[in-house]
Design an enzyme around this catalytic site. Sequence first.
Site, PDB file in Angstrom:
ATOM      1  N   GLU A 101      61.279  26.013  64.257  1.00 48.04           N
ATOM      2  CA  GLU A 101      61.437  27.350  62.978  1.00 48.04           C
ATOM      3  C   GLU A 101      61.802  26.327  61.832  1.00 48.04           C
ATOM      4  OE1 GLU A 101      60.165  30.149  62.451  1.00 48.04           O
ATOM      5  OE2 GLU A 101      59.661  30.236  64.913  1.00 48.04           O
ATOM      6  N   CYS A 233      46.201  38.133  57.067  1.00 50.88           N
ATOM      7  CA  CYS A 233      46.137  38.890  55.855  1.00 50.88           C
ATOM      8  C   CYS A 233      46.832  38.338  55.038  1.00 50.88           C
ATOM      9  CB  CYS A 233      47.503  40.259  56.615  1.00 50.88           C
ATOM     10  SG  CYS A 233      48.015  41.804  55.121  1.00 50.88           S
ATOM     11  N   CYS A 240      40.125  41.874  55.188  1.00 50.09           N
ATOM     12  CA  CYS A 240      40.202  43.336  56.452  1.00 50.09           C
ATOM     13  C   CYS A 240      39.567  43.698  56.593  1.00 50.09           C
ATOM     14  CB  CYS A 240      40.691  45.057  54.728  1.00 50.09           C
ATOM     15  SG  CYS A 240      41.730  43.772  53.765  1.00 50.09           S
ATOM     16  N   CYS A 243      40.891  42.598  60.775  1.00 48.07           N
ATOM     17  CA  CYS A 243      41.905  42.807  61.106  1.00 48.07           C
ATOM     18  C   CYS A 243      42.596  43.955  61.988  1.00 48.07           C
ATOM     19  CB  CYS A 243      42.369  43.352  59.996  1.00 48.07           C
ATOM     20  SG  CYS A 243      44.524  43.892  60.182  1.00 48.07           S
ATOM     21  N   CYS A 249      46.880  50.520  58.155  1.00 51.82           N
ATOM     22  CA  CYS A 249      47.214  50.038  57.008  1.00 51.82           C
ATOM     23  C   CYS A 249      46.858  50.681  56.051  1.00 51.82           C
ATOM     24  CB  CYS A 249      46.472  48.358  56.675  1.00 51.82           C
ATOM     25  SG  CYS A 249      46.724  47.936  55.280  1.00 51.82           S
TER      26      CYS A 249
END
Length: 492
Positions: A101, A233, A240, A243, A249
């Site tokens: 991270e 995205c 899209c 997706c 959405c």
Amino acid sequence: MSPARGRAAAAAAGALRRSGGSAAPPQGRSRRRASPRGGAPAAAPAPPPARHLFSDPAEVEALRRNLLAWYDRCKRDLPWRALAATEPDADRRGYAVWVSEIMLQQTQVATVIDYYTRWMQKWPTLQALAQASLEVVSELAGRMPRTAEDLQKLLPGVGRYTAGAIASISYGQATGVVDGNVIRVLCRLRCVGADSSSPAVIDWLWDMANVLVDRSRPGDFNQALMELGATVCVPKSPLCGECPVKQHCQAWRRVEKELAFASQKLFGKAPPVPDVEDCGVGDCPLCPPATEPWDSSLGVTNFPRKAAKKPPRAMRTATCVLERRGCHRAPEYLIVQRPSSGLLAGLWEFPSVPLAQDLQEEKEREELADHLQAWMGRPVAAKGLQFIGEVIHIFSHIHQTYVVYSLHLDGDVTLDPALSPSRWVTEDEFHASAVSTAMKKVLKAHGKQRRKESSPVKGSKRKRGAKAPGAGSPCPGTQLSLRAFLRAPKGP
Ligand code: SF4
């Protein structure tokens, strides 16, 4: 500790301290809403309308199912994911995710993979890292806290995002995460067009992430949401059509409606009035401001939105390269440690003092001399400070000018132990220390000036306001690079 090892450890310390940095959402933000200036407390704003919510449990379930199915099918094969899935030791697992991270907040996945693999070979456990830098983990005794709350509380520099990522991925805690990718996906899913960097919107997105996170696979769900933002995205030209959550959405629905409207119009049919209103609620805290309505040419990339950036604030700081002759008459420099919070927290620098703007040169010198006197415990003559030049450094929000002086000391100096940590370093030790890029520029400028003075053709006196030799062009960003963290050690 060898210089290389010290450098990596110091950099790791800096990285770990900064791990709640700019890529993660702001930490510790109050959930209070601002009241209008000087007036009575504002009436609580109306709750945002359903358009911005995930209030249907069936839809939440469907979204989780679709996203996780896509993730299982399409996820990238990454070394930290393999460790998180297979490492039986919980402390090692948590540490492995923590390191990933930190690195992912600094650069892109493709760049991180190699660094990460090398890091984990060199410091496979928290104990191994502790041996390299007691400064970082001495209080943890090699144990990783197990919940997001404890991770944030007990690990230095770990903010809400990193804590949530470690807790969900390593320990299965059902807690959401919000990073830049998640902000983009959620804003599009629920047409959030208010300033996505504002505390109110960030709070809202955290709440939404916590509602959505899958209870049985929270780590995978969070990674899936971030993966979706990173690969589908994306900021420009999102895919899209591919997706897995497009049916959930709102931004996509709006684009579809506009397309349907346009095609019906083209074929001369009487089109229904398209639903192009935002949410029908005046002053909705999550809709775009009235002055920046939906722009059809942008499609789903209408979201997210950020308020226009403020121009960087100008700051001046006087800094002094204090020099003395050490062993074998090699030059040594005094460096002091910055406070553990705020700009460049915990990094080392030459003694420096912030200056008011438009201060006369004489006053600047006096302020710096007073500051040095506090370090050295004896008077410092302002006139004895040699002006080297000015070094410009651009931080994301600050245009910083360092007014660089130098002072050569004869004899020994007793440093006041009551002040911040300080130490004398050779040039090699300086570069092995956790110093900012700006301070490296300052030392470079000082070195060039020294070489110029000692060359047969004497350099002319520098004018104030001139760029210092070696100052280079302004360079954005100040964090130590991953390359610097992991530069191959020269010795064992
Ligand atoms: Fe993003 Fe498009 Fe998917 Fe909506 S449909 S979440 S805008 S990729």
